[in-house]
Enzyme design. Structure first.
Site, PDB file in Angstrom:
ATOM      1  N   LYS A 105       0.804  -1.234   0.000  1.00 55.38           N
ATOM      2  CA  LYS A 105       0.000   0.000   0.000  1.00 55.38           C
ATOM      3  C   LYS A 105       0.838   1.286   0.000  1.00 55.38           C
ATOM      4  CE  LYS A 105      -4.478  -1.254   1.913  1.00 55.38           C
ATOM      5  NZ  LYS A 105      -5.462  -0.896   2.937  1.00 55.38           N
ATOM      6  N   ASP A 123     -10.374   3.394   0.934  1.00 55.05           N
ATOM      7  CA  ASP A 123     -10.677   2.993   2.322  1.00 55.05           C
ATOM      8  C   ASP A 123     -11.372   4.124   3.085  1.00 55.05           C
ATOM      9  OD1 ASP A 123      -9.690   0.398   2.265  1.00 55.05           O
ATOM     10  OD2 ASP A 123      -7.661   1.006   2.794  1.00 55.05           O
TER      11      ASP A 123
HETATM   12  P1  NAP Z   1      -1.614  -2.495  11.304  1.00 54.79           P
HETATM   13  O1  NAP Z   1      -1.083  -1.512  10.332  1.00 54.79           O
HETATM   14  O2  NAP Z   1      -0.797  -3.660  11.712  1.00 54.79           O
HETATM   15  O3  NAP Z   1      -2.010  -1.652  12.634  1.00 54.79           O
HETATM   16  C1  NAP Z   1      -2.492  -2.257  13.793  1.00 54.79           C
HETATM   17  C2  NAP Z   1      -2.477  -1.264  14.950  1.00 54.79           C
HETATM   18  O4  NAP Z   1      -2.999  -1.925  16.089  1.00 54.79           O
HETATM   19  C3  NAP Z   1      -1.078  -0.760  15.325  1.00 54.79           C
HETATM   20  O5  NAP Z   1      -1.136   0.565  15.735  1.00 54.79           O
HETATM   21  C4  NAP Z   1      -0.717  -1.661  16.509  1.00 54.79           C
HETATM   22  O6  NAP Z   1       0.134  -1.057  17.450  1.00 54.79           O
HETATM   23  C5  NAP Z   1      -2.066  -1.844  17.168  1.00 54.79           C
HETATM   24  N1  NAP Z   1      -2.114  -3.073  17.952  1.00 54.79           N
HETATM   25  C6  NAP Z   1      -1.967  -4.345  17.503  1.00 54.79           C
HETATM   26  N2  NAP Z   1      -2.081  -5.209  18.512  1.00 54.79           N
HETATM   27  C7  NAP Z   1      -2.280  -4.468  19.627  1.00 54.79           C
HETATM   28  C8  NAP Z   1      -2.447  -4.787  21.007  1.00 54.79           C
HETATM   29  N3  NAP Z   1      -2.454  -6.051  21.433  1.00 54.79           N
HETATM   30  N4  NAP Z   1      -2.619  -3.758  21.891  1.00 54.79           N
HETATM   31  C9  NAP Z   1      -2.627  -2.483  21.466  1.00 54.79           C
HETATM   32  N5  NAP Z   1      -2.479  -2.114  20.169  1.00 54.79           N
HETATM   33  C10 NAP Z   1      -2.304  -3.098  19.270  1.00 54.79           C
HETATM   34  O7  NAP Z   1      -2.986  -3.115  10.804  1.00 54.79           O
HETATM   35  P2  NAP Z   1      -4.114  -2.372   9.912  1.00 54.79           P
HETATM   36  O8  NAP Z   1      -3.861  -2.651   8.472  1.00 54.79           O
HETATM   37  O9  NAP Z   1      -4.214  -0.971  10.369  1.00 54.79           O
HETATM   38  O10 NAP Z   1      -5.412  -3.201  10.306  1.00 54.79           O
HETATM   39  C11 NAP Z   1      -5.946  -3.119  11.602  1.00 54.79           C
HETATM   40  C12 NAP Z   1      -7.303  -3.797  11.686  1.00 54.79           C
HETATM   41  O11 NAP Z   1      -8.241  -3.157  10.849  1.00 54.79           O
HETATM   42  C13 NAP Z   1      -7.297  -5.272  11.281  1.00 54.79           C
HETATM   43  O12 NAP Z   1      -8.129  -5.968  12.167  1.00 54.79           O
HETATM   44  C14 NAP Z   1      -7.902  -5.243   9.900  1.00 54.79           C
HETATM   45  O13 NAP Z   1      -8.581  -6.463   9.589  1.00 54.79           O
HETATM   46  C15 NAP Z   1      -8.893  -4.108  10.038  1.00 54.79           C
HETATM   47  N6  NAP Z   1      -9.200  -3.476   8.728  1.00 54.79           N
HETATM   48  C16 NAP Z   1     -10.480  -3.541   8.270  1.00 54.79           C
HETATM   49  C17 NAP Z   1     -10.801  -2.947   7.066  1.00 54.79           C
HETATM   50  C18 NAP Z   1     -12.214  -3.006   6.558  1.00 54.79           C
HETATM   51  O14 NAP Z   1     -12.440  -2.766   5.369  1.00 54.79           O
HETATM   52  N7  NAP Z   1     -13.186  -3.270   7.395  1.00 54.79           N
HETATM   53  C19 NAP Z   1      -9.812  -2.280   6.312  1.00 54.79           C
HETATM   54  C20 NAP Z   1      -8.512  -2.230   6.830  1.00 54.79           C
HETATM   55  C21 NAP Z   1      -8.207  -2.847   8.041  1.00 54.79           C
HETATM   56  P3  NAP Z   1       1.702  -0.806  17.177  1.00 54.79           P
HETATM   57  O15 NAP Z   1       1.756   0.258  16.126  1.00 54.79           O
HETATM   58  O16 NAP Z   1       2.209  -0.360  18.491  1.00 54.79           O
HETATM   59  O17 NAP Z   1       2.232  -2.125  16.712  1.00 54.79           O
END
Ligand code: NAP
Length: 288
Positions: free
Chosen positions: A70, A106
């Site tokens: 991305k 998004d």
């Molecule tokens: P990402 O870039 O890996 O970001 C995840 C975030 O969550 C990071 O800030 C991470 O913290 C934090 N995190 C992870 N585990 C944690 C924990 N145990 N405690 C506290 N914070 C935690 O992932 P992403 O691409 O943003 O996706 C995140 C979620 O959104 C996923 O579940 C994904 O399936 C969902 N999503 C849904 C859609 C949709 O269309 N509905 C679209 C995109 C994403 P750190 O930065 O400190 O590691």
């Protein structure tokens, strides 16, 4: 039916096997009776530029980009739409006049279910849990809606500061504060819109919630609680929210609407069969 004139769409990612986009888009294309096919393309990071050249050579009409492409794809494209520039990530690419144009749907997907609510967003304080990739689209979406402010809550101060600083060059004027996780009890009573962008609540953490149950009672009246996770649905986060009578939104509609927005771009159509896309995903995710 694949014929000699079938046009190509798809998604690039690594891994890409889990993607629901092929299912959703092929259902919509079939409904429209168009001679297109949408394929998954597993592209390793080091092959991204080669893949783009190959796509140009074989006349791919457009594609989605998912993790880990991305951000990496941005310097390889001819043009980036302002919304993708603001988010710092491209999830949709279209070929126009022999050029690759990148955008980000998004943001549109995220705000679509919110726009159905009759709200004056100018008084809304948005609290965003997590500061990863999806949080960027959410912050841009809250800003587009006109929220008064966005409070981003994360666990890593350095990443939080980088996240905040990254908006300084953005064309979007973002009123953003950052907080560490232990500040939540202090800000929760102002969270008119609370959004989970962490994977907490997704498999294998389906018994977990990013917000402890006791804090839901402190949400302001009429709050909206939005989880970007679409499976399971509802997550524990949304289950707790529902017990307090707030509005609860899961991530399915965001997934559907970001896909619909991309399909409109590729097909240059005003409308696409969103209902078919939604039903196809619901069947796949919840009715096995
Ligand atoms: P990402 O870039 O890996 O970001 C995840 C975030 O969550 C990071 O800030 C991470 O913290 C934090 N995190 C992870 N585990 C944690 C924990 N145990 N405690 C506290 N914070 C935690 O992932 P992403 O691409 O943003 O996706 C995140 C979620 O959104 C996923 O579940 C994904 O399936 C969902 N999503 C849904 C859609 C949709 O269309 N509905 C679209 C995109 C994403 P750190 O930065 O400190 O590691």
């Amino acid at each position: 039916m694949i014929t000699g004139t079938t046009k190509l769409l798809g998604v690039i990612g690594h891994p890409v096997e889990h993607s629901l986009s092929p299912l959703m888009h092929n259902a919509a294309l079939a409904k429209l009776g168009l001679n297109y096919v949408y394929l998954p393309f597993p592209i390793e990071p080091q092959n991204l530029a080669k893949a783009l050249d190959g796509f140009a050579a074989i006349g791919v009409v457009g594609f989605n980009a998912t993790i880990p492409h991305k951000q990496a794809i941005i310097p390889l494209l001819s043009e980036i739409e302002p919304i993708a520039q603001a988010v710092g990530a491209v999830n949709t690419v279209v070929r126009k006049n022999h050029r690759w144009i990148g955008t980000n749907t998004d943001v549109e997907g995220f705000i679509a279910p919110l726009q159905l609510l009759d709200r004056d967003w100018s008084q809304t304080v948005a609290v965003v849990l997590g500061n990863g990739g999806a949080a960027r689209a959410v912050v841009a979406g809250c800003t587009q809606l006109g929220c008064a402010s966005v409070d981003v809550v994360g666990r890593n101060l350095q990443k939080l500061e980088e996240f905040r600083d990254s908006w300084q060059d953005s064309p979007l004027v973002v009123n953003l504060q950052i907080h560490q996780w232990d500040a939540l009890p202090k800000i929760i009573d102002q969270a008119n819109l609370l959004i989970n962008t962490t994977p907490i609540g997704m498999y294998p953490q389906i018994e977990n919630s990013p917000l402890e149950p006791a804090l839901f009672a402190h949400l302001p009246k009429g709050a909206i609680v939005y989880d970007l996770i679409y499976t399971p649905s509802p997550t524990k986060f949304l289950q707790y929210a529902q017990t307090t009578g707030v509005i609860a939104i899961d991530g399915l509609e965001m997934l559907v609407q970001q896909g619909a927005a991309a399909l409109k771009i590729w097909l240059q159509r005003e409308t696409v069969p969103v209902d078919v896309m939604r039903q196809t995903l619901q069947q796949q995710l919840y009715q096995k």
